[in-house]
Design a protein around this motif. Structure first.
Motif, short mmCIF file in Angstrom:
data_model
loop_
_atom_site.label_atom_id
_atom_site.label_comp_id
_atom_site.label_asym_id
_atom_site.label_seq_id
_atom_site.Cartn_x
_atom_site.Cartn_y
_atom_site.Cartn_z
N GLN A 106 0.84 -1.19 0.00
CA GLN A 106 0.00 0.00 0.00
C GLN A 106 0.88 1.25 0.00
O GLN A 106 2.02 1.22 0.47
N GLU A 107 0.33 2.36 -0.49
CA GLU A 107 1.03 3.62 -0.43
C GLU A 107 0.02 4.76 -0.36
O GLU A 107 -1.17 4.60 -0.66
N GLY A 108 0.50 5.92 0.07
CA GLY A 108 -0.35 7.09 0.18
C GLY A 108 0.49 8.33 0.36
O GLY A 108 1.68 8.25 0.72
N ASP A 109 -0.09 9.52 0.12
CA ASP A 109 0.67 10.75 0.29
C ASP A 109 -0.26 11.89 0.64
O ASP A 109 -1.48 11.82 0.44
N ILE A 110 0.33 12.95 1.18
CA ILE A 110 -0.41 14.15 1.54
C ILE A 110 0.53 15.35 1.43
O ILE A 110 1.72 15.24 1.73
N THR A 111 0.01 16.48 0.93
CA THR A 111 0.79 17.71 0.80
C THR A 111 0.11 18.81 1.59
O THR A 111 -1.11 18.98 1.52
N THR A 112 0.90 19.56 2.37
CA THR A 112 0.32 20.60 3.22
C THR A 112 1.36 21.66 3.55
O THR A 112 2.57 21.43 3.39
N ALA A 113 0.88 22.81 4.00
CA ALA A 113 1.77 23.87 4.49
C ALA A 113 2.00 23.67 5.98
O ALA A 113 1.10 23.25 6.71
N ILE A 114 3.22 23.94 6.44
CA ILE A 114 3.57 23.81 7.85
C ILE A 114 4.11 25.16 8.33
O ILE A 114 5.06 25.69 7.78
N ASP A 115 3.47 25.73 9.37
CA ASP A 115 3.89 27.00 9.93
C ASP A 115 4.90 26.80 11.05
O ASP A 115 4.87 25.78 11.76
N GLY A 117 6.58 26.77 14.53
CA GLY A 117 6.06 26.64 15.89
C GLY A 117 4.74 25.92 16.00
O GLY A 117 4.21 25.76 17.10
N ALA A 118 4.18 25.46 14.88
CA ALA A 118 2.87 24.81 14.91
C ALA A 118 2.99 23.36 15.38
O ALA A 118 4.05 22.74 15.31
N THR A 119 1.88 22.84 15.87
CA THR A 119 1.75 21.42 16.17
C THR A 119 0.67 20.86 15.26
O THR A 119 -0.49 21.28 15.33
N VAL A 120 1.06 19.94 14.38
CA VAL A 120 0.16 19.49 13.31
C VAL A 120 -0.06 17.99 13.43
O VAL A 120 0.89 17.21 13.61
N ASN A 121 -1.32 17.58 13.33
CA ASN A 121 -1.68 16.16 13.29
C ASN A 121 -2.22 15.84 11.91
O ASN A 121 -3.22 16.44 11.47
N LEU A 122 -1.58 14.92 11.22
CA LEU A 122 -1.97 14.57 9.85
C LEU A 122 -2.25 13.08 9.74
O LEU A 122 -1.65 12.27 10.45
N LYS A 123 -3.18 12.73 8.87
CA LYS A 123 -3.48 11.33 8.59
C LYS A 123 -3.27 11.09 7.10
O LYS A 123 -3.75 11.84 6.25
N ILE A 124 -2.50 10.05 6.79
CA ILE A 124 -2.23 9.71 5.40
C ILE A 124 -3.10 8.51 5.00
O ILE A 124 -2.90 7.40 5.52
N PRO A 125 -4.10 8.71 4.13
CA PRO A 125 -4.91 7.56 3.67
C PRO A 125 -4.08 6.67 2.76
O PRO A 125 -3.44 7.15 1.81
N MET A 126 -4.08 5.37 3.04
CA MET A 126 -3.29 4.43 2.27
C MET A 126 -4.16 3.72 1.23
O MET A 126 -5.33 3.43 1.47
N HIS A 127 -3.57 3.46 0.06
CA HIS A 127 -4.28 2.81 -1.03
C HIS A 127 -3.57 1.52 -1.40
O HIS A 127 -2.34 1.51 -1.57
N ALA A 128 -4.34 0.44 -1.53
CA ALA A 128 -3.75 -0.86 -1.85
C ALA A 128 -3.28 -0.90 -3.30
O ALA A 128 -3.96 -0.41 -4.21
N LEU A 129 -2.11 -1.48 -3.51
CA LEU A 129 -1.57 -1.67 -4.85
C LEU A 129 -1.76 -3.11 -5.31
O LEU A 129 -2.06 -3.36 -6.48
N VAL A 130 -1.55 -4.03 -4.41
CA VAL A 130 -1.75 -5.46 -4.67
C VAL A 130 -2.35 -6.07 -3.40
O VAL A 130 -2.45 -5.43 -2.35
N GLY A 131 -2.75 -7.32 -3.48
CA GLY A 131 -3.27 -8.03 -2.31
C GLY A 131 -2.57 -9.35 -2.13
O GLY A 131 -1.71 -9.74 -2.94
N PHE A 132 -2.90 -10.05 -1.06
CA PHE A 132 -2.41 -11.41 -0.88
C PHE A 132 -3.33 -12.16 0.08
O PHE A 132 -4.18 -11.56 0.75
N VAL A 133 -3.20 -13.46 0.10
CA VAL A 133 -4.03 -14.31 0.95
C VAL A 133 -3.15 -14.95 2.01
O VAL A 133 -2.08 -15.48 1.70
N TYR A 134 -3.61 -14.86 3.25
CA TYR A 134 -2.90 -15.49 4.36
C TYR A 134 -3.91 -16.24 5.22
O TYR A 134 -4.90 -15.66 5.67
N VAL A 135 -3.69 -17.53 5.41
CA VAL A 135 -4.58 -18.36 6.21
C VAL A 135 -3.74 -19.08 7.26
O VAL A 135 -2.75 -19.74 6.92
#
Length: 415
Positions: A106-115, A117-135
């Protein structure tokens, strides 16, 4: 005070941990660097969380940061968050990658301005590229069903993939390579005994897409009355043919083992408490009745374990903390024996039968190779932990290690 028992859901996905690494990849040329115009102390604090669904066999989480500086971070699978200090900029880009099962999943990205002295909380949504099966299928200590071979077959369109069965200490697993998304797959799992007689078979269909890159196959107990949960299908063709003991019974030797042990508490740290962790490695629900934990085979002075039913592959933690919040079953006891800190023994018995015992500390005439000893450090306490894959060699010191206590979680020193 009567014993208290609490149960919390515990489904630990199987994972492979990588070492934590952190390095700065910025260049050395100050003539072209925007950092020349920034005063020291004008940084901002950024907390980044990766938003992805729970993934088995997670290897690592990678974060690349592009702005006034270029940063590269690698987190182990233990955490999905990053905390860092960065210089202010109108254009910071954070790119995250998730590696599991040895591949980029999976991968994801986000672009933003950072000021500054600021305290910033960011969430990066991830997108699946491939899958797999695990049992993963529990088979119990000693493999009482006699499973010897098996395979998983995946079919999609005109392609067919075959994967072998992998044995672990008390389970078997099937893992595919990376699979294409937006496809329907037919899955067939089959296991046989030494003579080739079928013991277990499963047929089902599922679809891999970006929202469900890893189908949820959870098999909790391999027996005629199997606890099976396959979330992506309404009808499953399942066949189980086993000759196993009753689903509920009293424990015998090698059914339940001490998997972790911590008695090196520091009196100055109120968060530490003595505990013994017990793991049901059988394929049955064990009825624990008239059981105790003591320093010798003499039950006098031992901590009594209140009667309860412990399902297969579950953990019971017996401790002297009144309300420990852990995964698995927890039982409070006010009469935990005063186990020695430099050396000593622990004995688990039920109905007068010794089910497990261990000796740690100093060598003597009876114990030439004792198990290691934990520590009571206030900043880094360490418990004694069993590598559950070596359950049948648990009297050997190399089968144990010491690390930060993990009551309720089967893990040997972070593995």
């Amino acid at each position: 005070m009567s014993p208290m028992i609490r149960k919390h859901a515990c489904r630990c996905a199987a994972t492979a941990l990588t070492a934590l690494a952190l390095w700065n990849c910025s260049g050395d040329s100050r003539a072209e660097s925007p950092l020349d115009t920034i005063q020291i102390g004008e940084t901002a604090k950024v907390a980044l969380n990766l938003d992805y669904s729970e993934t088995p066999l997670l290897d690592s989480l990678v974060l690349d940061c592009f702005g006034p500086d270029t940063l590269h971070f690698v987190n182990s699978a233990e955490t999905n968050s990053f905390n860092l200090d960065v210089f202010p900029s109108e254009n910071w880009t954070f790119k995250a990658k998730l590696y599991a099962n040895g591949a980029l999943m999976q991968e994801g990205d986000i672009t933003t301005a950072i000021d500054a002295g600021a305290t910033v909380n960011l969430k990066i949504p991830m997108h699946a590229l491939v899958g797999f099966v695990y049992v993963k299928i529990p088979i119990g200590f000693g493999n009482p069903a006699g499973i010897k071979k098996g395979e998983m077959i995946l079919t999609s369109k005109d392609e067919t993939f075959t994967y072998p069965m992998i044995f672990d200490s008390d389970s078997v697993s099937f893992t595919s390579d990376e699979l294409k998304l937006n496809r329907e797959y037919q899955i067939t799992i089959a296991m046989q005994d030494e003579s080739g007689k079928p013991i277990f078979s499963l047929n089902d269909k599922f679809t891999l897409d970006e929202n469900s890159p890893i189908p949820s196959f959870q098999i909790e107990s391999l027996r005629s009355k199997i606890a099976l949960a396959i979330e992506l299908a309404k009808e499953v063709n399942l066949h189980v043919s086993l000759k196993l003991p009753a689903t509920k019974r009293v424990p015998g030797k090698n059914d339940i083992v001490v998997s972790e042990f911590f008695v090196w508490t520091n009196a100055k740290d109120s968060s530490q408490y003595n505990f013994v962790e017990l793991y049901n490695g059988s394929t049955d629900t064990l009825i624990l009745d008239k059981c105790s934990l003591g320093k010798t085979s003499n039950a006098s002075g031992a901590a009594e374990i209140a009667t309860l039913e412990l399902p297969p592959n579950e953990v019971l933690v017996v401790g002297d903390h009144e309300s420990a919040d852990i995964a698995g079953f927890y039982m409070h006891t006010e009469k935990m024996p005063a186990f020695g800190k430099s050396s000593g023994s622990l004995v688990l018995q039920c109905n007068g039968n010794i089910l497990d015992s261990l000796y740690y500390g100093k060598a003597d005439t009876l114990h030439s190779a004792p198990l290691p000893v934990g520590s009571s450090s206030a900043t880094a306490p360490k418990s004694l932990q069993l590598n559950i894959g070596l359950w049948n060699k648990r009297d050997e010191p190399d089968s144990w290690c010491t690390d930060a206590p993990t009551p309720g979680v089967i893990s040997a020193c972070g593995n």
